[in-house]
Write a protein that holds these residues in place. Structure first.
Motif, PDB file in Angstrom:
ATOM      1  N   LEU A  17       0.831  -1.203   0.000  1.00  0.00           N
ATOM      2  CA  LEU A  17       0.000   0.000   0.000  1.00  0.00           C
ATOM      3  C   LEU A  17       0.870   1.260   0.000  1.00  0.00           C
ATOM      4  O   LEU A  17       0.460   2.317   0.447  1.00  0.00           O
ATOM      5  CB  LEU A  17      -0.938  -0.004   1.211  1.00  0.00           C
ATOM      6  CG  LEU A  17      -1.906  -1.193   1.269  1.00  0.00           C
ATOM      7  CD1 LEU A  17      -2.760  -1.126   2.524  1.00  0.00           C
ATOM      8  CD2 LEU A  17      -2.786  -1.261   0.031  1.00  0.00           C
ATOM      9  N   THR A  24      -3.409   3.063  -2.113  1.00  0.00           N
ATOM     10  CA  THR A  24      -2.497   3.357  -1.007  1.00  0.00           C
ATOM     11  C   THR A  24      -3.238   3.607   0.299  1.00  0.00           C
ATOM     12  O   THR A  24      -4.417   3.931   0.310  1.00  0.00           O
ATOM     13  CB  THR A  24      -1.613   4.580  -1.331  1.00  0.00           C
ATOM     14  OG1 THR A  24      -0.646   4.744  -0.290  1.00  0.00           O
ATOM     15  CG2 THR A  24      -2.433   5.851  -1.451  1.00  0.00           C
ATOM     16  N   SER A  25      -2.498   3.435   1.370  1.00  0.00           N
ATOM     17  CA  SER A  25      -2.995   3.852   2.688  1.00  0.00           C
ATOM     18  C   SER A  25      -1.990   4.839   3.272  1.00  0.00           C
ATOM     19  O   SER A  25      -2.006   5.134   4.446  1.00  0.00           O
ATOM     20  CB  SER A  25      -3.140   2.645   3.619  1.00  0.00           C
ATOM     21  OG  SER A  25      -1.878   2.085   3.888  1.00  0.00           O
ATOM     22  N   GLU A  27       1.101   4.167   3.540  1.00  0.00           N
ATOM     23  CA  GLU A  27       2.205   3.236   3.768  1.00  0.00           C
ATOM     24  C   GLU A  27       1.590   1.932   4.264  1.00  0.00           C
ATOM     25  O   GLU A  27       0.417   1.860   4.572  1.00  0.00           O
ATOM     26  CB  GLU A  27       3.178   3.804   4.810  1.00  0.00           C
ATOM     27  CG  GLU A  27       4.492   3.069   4.950  1.00  0.00           C
ATOM     28  CD  GLU A  27       5.277   2.896   3.653  1.00  0.00           C
ATOM     29  OE1 GLU A  27       5.063   1.865   2.981  1.00  0.00           O
ATOM     30  OE2 GLU A  27       6.087   3.770   3.324  1.00  0.00           O
ATOM     31  N   LEU A  65      -0.891  -1.885  11.241  1.00  0.00           N
ATOM     32  CA  LEU A  65      -1.191  -0.695  10.451  1.00  0.00           C
ATOM     33  C   LEU A  65      -1.866   0.332  11.353  1.00  0.00           C
ATOM     34  O   LEU A  65      -2.872   0.021  11.992  1.00  0.00           O
ATOM     35  CB  LEU A  65      -2.123  -1.070   9.286  1.00  0.00           C
ATOM     36  CG  LEU A  65      -2.276  -0.082   8.153  1.00  0.00           C
ATOM     37  CD1 LEU A  65      -0.945   0.152   7.443  1.00  0.00           C
ATOM     38  CD2 LEU A  65      -3.296  -0.598   7.156  1.00  0.00           C
ATOM     39  N   GLU A  67      -4.235   3.210  12.798  1.00  0.00           N
ATOM     40  CA  GLU A  67      -5.665   3.440  12.530  1.00  0.00           C
ATOM     41  C   GLU A  67      -5.900   4.405  11.369  1.00  0.00           C
ATOM     42  O   GLU A  67      -6.766   4.178  10.532  1.00  0.00           O
ATOM     43  CB  GLU A  67      -6.355   3.993  13.787  1.00  0.00           C
ATOM     44  CG  GLU A  67      -6.390   3.020  14.950  1.00  0.00           C
ATOM     45  CD  GLU A  67      -7.505   2.006  14.824  1.00  0.00           C
ATOM     46  OE1 GLU A  67      -8.537   2.308  14.207  1.00  0.00           O
ATOM     47  OE2 GLU A  67      -7.338   0.896  15.357  1.00  0.00           O
ATOM     48  N   ASN A  69      -3.996   5.038   8.796  1.00  0.00           N
ATOM     49  CA  ASN A  69      -3.670   4.375   7.534  1.00  0.00           C
ATOM     50  C   ASN A  69      -4.747   3.368   7.149  1.00  0.00           C
ATOM     51  O   ASN A  69      -5.108   3.239   5.975  1.00  0.00           O
ATOM     52  CB  ASN A  69      -2.308   3.689   7.616  1.00  0.00           C
ATOM     53  CG  ASN A  69      -1.201   4.669   7.850  1.00  0.00           C
ATOM     54  OD1 ASN A  69      -0.889   4.978   8.998  1.00  0.00           O
ATOM     55  ND2 ASN A  69      -0.595   5.195   6.800  1.00  0.00           N
ATOM     56  N   ALA A  70      -5.270   2.658   8.141  1.00  0.00           N
ATOM     57  CA  ALA A  70      -6.347   1.694   7.884  1.00  0.00           C
ATOM     58  C   ALA A  70      -7.604   2.415   7.393  1.00  0.00           C
ATOM     59  O   ALA A  70      -8.298   1.927   6.494  1.00  0.00           O
ATOM     60  CB  ALA A  70      -6.641   0.886   9.144  1.00  0.00           C
ATOM     61  N   ILE A  72      -7.701   5.240   5.726  1.00  0.00           N
ATOM     62  CA  ILE A  72      -7.437   5.646   4.338  1.00  0.00           C
ATOM     63  C   ILE A  72      -7.627   4.449   3.407  1.00  0.00           C
ATOM     64  O   ILE A  72      -8.280   4.547   2.366  1.00  0.00           O
ATOM     65  CB  ILE A  72      -6.016   6.236   4.199  1.00  0.00           C
ATOM     66  CG1 ILE A  72      -5.921   7.560   4.952  1.00  0.00           C
ATOM     67  CG2 ILE A  72      -5.624   6.406   2.737  1.00  0.00           C
ATOM     68  CD1 ILE A  72      -4.512   8.087   5.140  1.00  0.00           C
ATOM     69  N   ALA A  73      -7.073   3.297   3.796  1.00  0.00           N
ATOM     70  CA  ALA A  73      -7.192   2.091   2.970  1.00  0.00           C
ATOM     71  C   ALA A  73      -8.655   1.678   2.785  1.00  0.00           C
ATOM     72  O   ALA A  73      -9.046   1.250   1.701  1.00  0.00           O
ATOM     73  CB  ALA A  73      -6.397   0.947   3.588  1.00  0.00           C
ATOM     74  N   LYS A  74      -9.445   1.831   3.830  1.00  0.00           N
ATOM     75  CA  LYS A  74     -10.859   1.442   3.759  1.00  0.00           C
ATOM     76  C   LYS A  74     -11.604   2.256   2.693  1.00  0.00           C
ATOM     77  O   LYS A  74     -12.426   1.720   1.953  1.00  0.00           O
ATOM     78  CB  LYS A  74     -11.505   1.637   5.134  1.00  0.00           C
ATOM     79  CG  LYS A  74     -12.895   1.085   5.240  1.00  0.00           C
ATOM     80  CD  LYS A  74     -13.404   1.175   6.664  1.00  0.00           C
ATOM     81  CE  LYS A  74     -14.819   0.647   6.745  1.00  0.00           C
ATOM     82  NZ  LYS A  74     -15.346   0.685   8.106  1.00  0.00           N
ATOM     83  N   GLN A  76      -9.996   3.917   0.157  1.00  0.00           N
ATOM     84  CA  GLN A  76      -9.314   3.659  -1.115  1.00  0.00           C
ATOM     85  C   GLN A  76      -9.795   2.360  -1.775  1.00  0.00           C
ATOM     86  O   GLN A  76      -9.937   2.312  -2.994  1.00  0.00           O
ATOM     87  CB  GLN A  76      -7.802   3.578  -0.890  1.00  0.00           C
ATOM     88  CG  GLN A  76      -7.153   4.904  -0.566  1.00  0.00           C
ATOM     89  CD  GLN A  76      -6.772   5.661  -1.811  1.00  0.00           C
ATOM     90  OE1 GLN A  76      -5.999   5.190  -2.613  1.00  0.00           O
ATOM     91  NE2 GLN A  76      -7.346   6.835  -1.974  1.00  0.00           N
TER      92      GLN A  76
END
Length: 197
Positions: A17, A24-25, A27, A65, A67, A69-70, A72-74, A76
């Protein structure tokens, strides 16, 4: 393999990521598995080898990871199909515009469907072309100019002719979702002009 998604060929699949990836998140990364035993072990490894509390059962690291970043990933991952659709559109157009040149362009084989994380071409005078593309504001890049087997820490004596050749001839052109069609056309024209010099 026909009908299989990347990351599902074996018991574990890994996804990066990092900011330059398809999604991405900021990182970090993700590991997927449908093996309960591996899942439980990975859960411990990512948290200092602990099951619950501070009771380490195996060697582990701090690989959780954060929170933010998680989160952002959710978001994305919901956009991922559109990201891939845009990359596929850009790669297709670039291939069409470069198809009659001496450049080796990437292509999908039978039963393959790329996400176009990278659009990597091969050409003579790669370094000169790369420098000129960058001077025109085109974010072309060379990934791994030194092949992994030639990095001193690995001390690998293998002769990998194709890898050595690629490390001197390939460069990647931008196809990410934020590259508009007019820029893809500009990139293609710039590449064509440079290889025809």
């Amino acid at each position: 393999m026909k009908g299989k998604q990347t990351g599902t060929f074996f018991e574990l699949g890994c996804y990066s990521l990092y900011p330059g990836k398809v999604m991405t998140s900021g990182e970090g990364g993700v590991i997927v598995t449908n093996n309960k035993k591996l899942y439980d072990k990975l859960q411990m490894i990512r948290n200092h080898g602990m099951v619950k509390g501070y009771d380490s059962k195996i060697f582990g690291l701090n690989l959780r990871l954060p929170e933010i970043n998680a989160a952002i990933a959710k978001i994305q991952i919901k956009k991922l199909p559109k990201f891939i659709q845009s990359r596929r559109r850009n790669a297709k157009l670039l291939s069409e515009l470069l198809s009659d040149t001496k450049i080796k362009i990437p292509f999908e084989g039978k039963n393959e469907k790329f996400n176009w994380s990278l659009y990597t071409i091969a050409t003579k005078n790669r370094d000169s072309i790369l420098k000129k593309l960058n001077s025109k504001g085109i974010g072309a890049a060379v990934y791994y100019p030194t092949p992994v087997h030639k990095i001193p820490i690995y001390k690998i004596k293998s002769k990998l002719a194709n890898t050595d050749w690629a490390s001197k001839h390939v460069l990647s052109l931008p196809v990410h979702p934020k590259v508009p069609v007019k820029n893809i056309e500009y990139i293609a024209k710039s590449v064509r002009d440079l290889v025809n010099e």
